[in-house]
Design a protein around this motif. Structure first.
Motif, mmCIF file in Angstrom:
data_model
loop_
_atom_site.group_PDB
_atom_site.id
_atom_site.type_symbol
_atom_site.label_atom_id
_atom_site.label_comp_id
_atom_site.label_asym_id
_atom_site.label_seq_id
_atom_site.Cartn_x
_atom_site.Cartn_y
_atom_site.Cartn_z
ATOM 1 N N LYS A 240 81.473 -46.411 54.129
ATOM 2 C CA LYS A 240 81.087 -46.518 52.719
ATOM 3 C C LYS A 240 79.564 -46.511 52.529
ATOM 4 C CE LYS A 240 85.250 -49.020 51.243
ATOM 5 N NZ LYS A 240 85.996 -48.840 52.499
ATOM 6 N N LEU A 241 78.822 -46.530 53.631
ATOM 7 C CA LEU A 241 77.366 -46.472 53.547
ATOM 8 C C LEU A 241 76.907 -45.067 53.172
ATOM 9 C CD1 LEU A 241 76.453 -48.471 56.801
ATOM 10 C CD2 LEU A 241 76.468 -49.335 54.443
ATOM 11 N N SER A 242 75.663 -44.968 52.729
ATOM 12 C CA SER A 242 75.111 -43.649 52.433
ATOM 13 C C SER A 242 74.813 -42.912 53.732
ATOM 14 C CB SER A 242 73.824 -43.784 51.614
ATOM 15 O OG SER A 242 72.781 -44.329 52.423
ATOM 16 N N ALA A 243 74.634 -41.609 53.626
ATOM 17 C CA ALA A 243 74.304 -40.813 54.814
ATOM 18 C C ALA A 243 73.009 -41.295 55.449
ATOM 19 C CB ALA A 243 74.193 -39.337 54.426
ATOM 20 N N THR A 244 72.051 -41.663 54.620
ATOM 21 C CA THR A 244 70.767 -42.144 55.130
ATOM 22 C C THR A 244 70.933 -43.466 55.858
ATOM 23 O OG1 THR A 244 69.560 -41.044 53.343
ATOM 24 C CG2 THR A 244 68.430 -42.829 54.485
ATOM 25 N N GLN A 245 71.712 -44.370 55.286
ATOM 26 C CA GLN A 245 71.951 -45.664 55.926
ATOM 27 C C GLN A 245 72.674 -45.498 57.267
ATOM 28 O OE1 GLN A 245 74.046 -47.322 52.519
ATOM 29 N NE2 GLN A 245 72.490 -48.943 52.320
ATOM 30 N N LEU A 246 73.625 -44.595 57.299
ATOM 31 C CA LEU A 246 74.366 -44.364 58.530
ATOM 32 C C LEU A 246 73.472 -43.776 59.618
ATOM 33 C CD1 LEU A 246 77.834 -43.058 57.303
ATOM 34 C CD2 LEU A 246 77.436 -44.992 58.823
ATOM 35 N N THR B 229 80.452 -36.764 53.860
ATOM 36 C CA THR B 229 81.732 -37.277 53.367
ATOM 37 C C THR B 229 82.878 -36.300 53.643
ATOM 38 O OG1 THR B 229 81.331 -36.344 51.158
ATOM 39 C CG2 THR B 229 80.627 -38.606 51.528
ATOM 40 N N ALA B 230 82.573 -35.133 54.178
ATOM 41 C CA ALA B 230 83.602 -34.152 54.510
ATOM 42 C C ALA B 230 84.378 -34.613 55.742
ATOM 43 C CB ALA B 230 82.959 -32.792 54.766
ATOM 44 N N PRO B 231 85.586 -34.080 55.935
ATOM 45 C CA PRO B 231 86.375 -34.475 57.109
ATOM 46 C C PRO B 231 85.684 -34.095 58.417
ATOM 47 C CG PRO B 231 87.755 -33.364 55.483
ATOM 48 C CD PRO B 231 86.336 -33.176 55.043
ATOM 49 N N SER B 232 85.820 -34.953 59.402
ATOM 50 C CA SER B 232 85.376 -34.619 60.754
ATOM 51 C C SER B 232 86.509 -33.851 61.428
ATOM 52 C CB SER B 232 85.052 -35.888 61.535
ATOM 53 O OG SER B 232 86.250 -36.575 61.875
ATOM 54 N N ALA B 233 86.339 -33.546 62.698
ATOM 55 C CA ALA B 233 87.405 -32.866 63.439
ATOM 56 C C ALA B 233 88.481 -33.832 63.902
ATOM 57 C CB ALA B 233 86.817 -32.120 64.632
ATOM 58 N N LEU B 234 88.283 -35.137 63.658
ATOM 59 C CA LEU B 234 89.279 -36.140 64.032
ATOM 60 C C LEU B 234 90.180 -36.445 62.839
ATOM 61 C CD1 LEU B 234 87.159 -38.665 66.142
ATOM 62 C CD2 LEU B 234 88.666 -36.843 66.949
ATOM 63 N N PRO B 235 91.476 -36.320 62.990
ATOM 64 C CA PRO B 235 92.407 -36.543 61.874
ATOM 65 C C PRO B 235 92.210 -37.899 61.204
ATOM 66 C CG PRO B 235 93.562 -35.610 63.768
ATOM 67 C CD PRO B 235 92.177 -35.958 64.239
ATOM 68 N N GLY B 236 92.093 -37.877 59.878
ATOM 69 C CA GLY B 236 91.986 -39.115 59.112
ATOM 70 C C GLY B 236 90.597 -39.701 58.996
ATOM 71 N N TRP B 237 89.627 -39.108 59.666
ATOM 72 C CA TRP B 237 88.259 -39.619 59.631
ATOM 73 C C TRP B 237 87.310 -38.614 58.998
ATOM 74 C CZ3 TRP B 237 86.340 -42.414 64.711
ATOM 75 C CH2 TRP B 237 86.862 -43.716 64.723
ATOM 76 N N THR B 238 86.485 -39.115 58.082
ATOM 77 C CA THR B 238 85.374 -38.306 57.593
ATOM 78 C C THR B 238 84.256 -38.351 58.640
ATOM 79 O OG1 THR B 238 84.245 -40.156 56.512
ATOM 80 C CG2 THR B 238 85.932 -38.974 55.222
ATOM 81 N N ARG B 239 83.237 -37.554 58.399
ATOM 82 C CA ARG B 239 82.077 -37.625 59.294
ATOM 83 C C ARG B 239 81.430 -39.010 59.227
ATOM 84 N NH1 ARG B 239 80.095 -31.635 57.469
ATOM 85 N NH2 ARG B 239 80.934 -30.472 59.267
ATOM 86 N N LYS B 240 81.510 -39.639 58.068
ATOM 87 C CA LYS B 240 80.941 -40.986 57.944
ATOM 88 C C LYS B 240 81.700 -41.976 58.829
ATOM 89 C CE LYS B 240 78.567 -41.026 53.483
ATOM 90 N NZ LYS B 240 78.382 -41.790 52.233
ATOM 91 N N ALA C 12 72.353 -37.058 67.045
ATOM 92 C CA ALA C 12 71.378 -37.415 66.013
ATOM 93 C C ALA C 12 70.883 -36.181 65.265
ATOM 94 C CB ALA C 12 70.201 -38.152 66.638
ATOM 95 N N ALA C 13 70.688 -35.085 65.987
ATOM 96 C CA ALA C 13 70.225 -33.849 65.354
ATOM 97 C C ALA C 13 71.281 -33.299 64.401
ATOM 98 C CB ALA C 13 69.877 -32.816 66.422
ATOM 99 N N GLN C 14 72.555 -33.391 64.808
ATOM 100 C CA GLN C 14 73.631 -32.911 63.931
ATOM 101 C C GLN C 14 73.704 -33.751 62.657
ATOM 102 O OE1 GLN C 14 75.252 -30.051 65.122
ATOM 103 N NE2 GLN C 14 73.728 -30.397 66.698
ATOM 104 N N VAL C 15 73.616 -35.066 62.813
ATOM 105 C CA VAL C 15 73.702 -35.969 61.664
ATOM 106 C C VAL C 15 72.519 -35.773 60.723
ATOM 107 C CG1 VAL C 15 73.647 -38.400 60.966
ATOM 108 C CG2 VAL C 15 75.097 -37.673 62.880
ATOM 109 N N ALA C 16 71.339 -35.597 61.281
ATOM 110 C CA ALA C 16 70.135 -35.423 60.465
ATOM 111 C C ALA C 16 70.211 -34.176 59.601
ATOM 112 C CB ALA C 16 68.903 -35.361 61.363
ATOM 113 N N ALA C 17 70.985 -33.194 60.029
ATOM 114 C CA ALA C 17 71.077 -31.925 59.292
ATOM 115 C C ALA C 17 72.113 -31.964 58.173
ATOM 116 C CB ALA C 17 71.411 -30.792 60.262
ATOM 117 N N LEU C 18 72.870 -33.056 58.060
ATOM 118 C CA LEU C 18 73.931 -33.166 57.059
ATOM 119 C C LEU C 18 73.464 -33.963 55.846
ATOM 120 C CD1 LEU C 18 76.913 -34.007 59.452
ATOM 121 C CD2 LEU C 18 76.383 -31.780 58.427
ATOM 122 N N ASP C 19 73.798 -33.465 54.650
ATOM 123 C CA ASP C 19 73.462 -34.216 53.436
ATOM 124 C C ASP C 19 74.625 -35.145 53.072
ATOM 125 O OD1 ASP C 19 75.434 -32.654 52.168
ATOM 126 O OD2 ASP C 19 73.962 -31.275 51.293
#
Length: 207
Positions: A87-93, A32-43, A20-27
């Motif tokens: 497809k949700l916003s960062a805030t919604q997620l 929408t940037a890639p996560s460390a998992l292939p094919g998945w964004t952070r969202k 939760a702390a990591q997510v709260a720090a992201l805009d």
């Protein structure tokens, strides 16, 4: 030393706060940037972890009431829900992630000793005691906190959790021997994540 039910509940809380702390720090752009998992964004990743809490809540309901309630209607539906969540916003997620985690924690806290012993079936079709639910959740929040790709590594997770994860993955992969190296790097290798170990074969993805 084998992991205990109390250990798993503690790691759920720790991993949930960490993620939760990591997510709260992201805009919005960073989410929408890639996560460390292939094919998945952070969202995608956050949507998956949020949906996982809801799904494990189904198993808690099953344990509490005896009413069969599978984690997901189907794997296709699970995947569709993740794509929709991405497809949700960062805030919604963030709201979904935190709300689903709170709901799951409250539901688990309400289970009686007898209900914790009830049998449920995981998304992989394994029949397990409801006492396994916190461990399933601990794996999700702790490992995916690293997968978010914000700089957190397996070395930032509790040693007890890492040791339990080694036992779990080694058994699932059917490995007779483990490579030598620091515990966090061995865990990263077993989990199919980037690691610093030399001379080991690629095990492929896990979780």
């Amino acid at each position: 030393m084998p992991r205990t039910h109390v250990d798993s509940l503690m790691w759920v809380e720790h991993g949930t706060e960490l993620l939760a702390a990591q997510v709260a720090a992201l805009d919005e752009q960073e989410m929408t940037a890639p996560s460390a998992l292939p094919g998945w964004t952070r969202k995608h990743l956050v949507a998956h972890v949020a949906a996982n809490a809801d799904a494990l809540g189904n198993l808690v309901h099953w344990a509490r009431t005896g009413e069969r309630r599978p984690m997901y209607a189907s794997m296709d539906q699970r995947n569709a829900d993740i794509e929709a969540g991405a497809k949700l916003s960062a805030t919604q997620l963030a709201t979904w992630l935190n709300g689903s985690a709170r709901n799951l924690a409250a539901a688990m806290d309400a289970l009686t000793s007898d209900q914790w012993r009830a049998e449920v079936v995981t998304a992989q079709g394994r029949t397990v005691s409801a006492r396994e639910i916190p461990w399933l959740r601990a794996r999700e929040v702790c490992v995916h906190a690293v997968d978010l790709g914000t700089g957190l590594t397996f070395a930032d997770l509790p040693d007890g959790f890492l040791s339990a994860l080694v036992v779990d993955i080694q058994a699932k992969r059917g490995l007779a021997r483990l490579p030598d190296g620091p515990l966090p790097e061995v865990v990263a290798y077993l989990a199919g994540r980037p690691h610093s170990l030399a001379g080991v074969s690629d095990l492929g993805p896990w979780l």
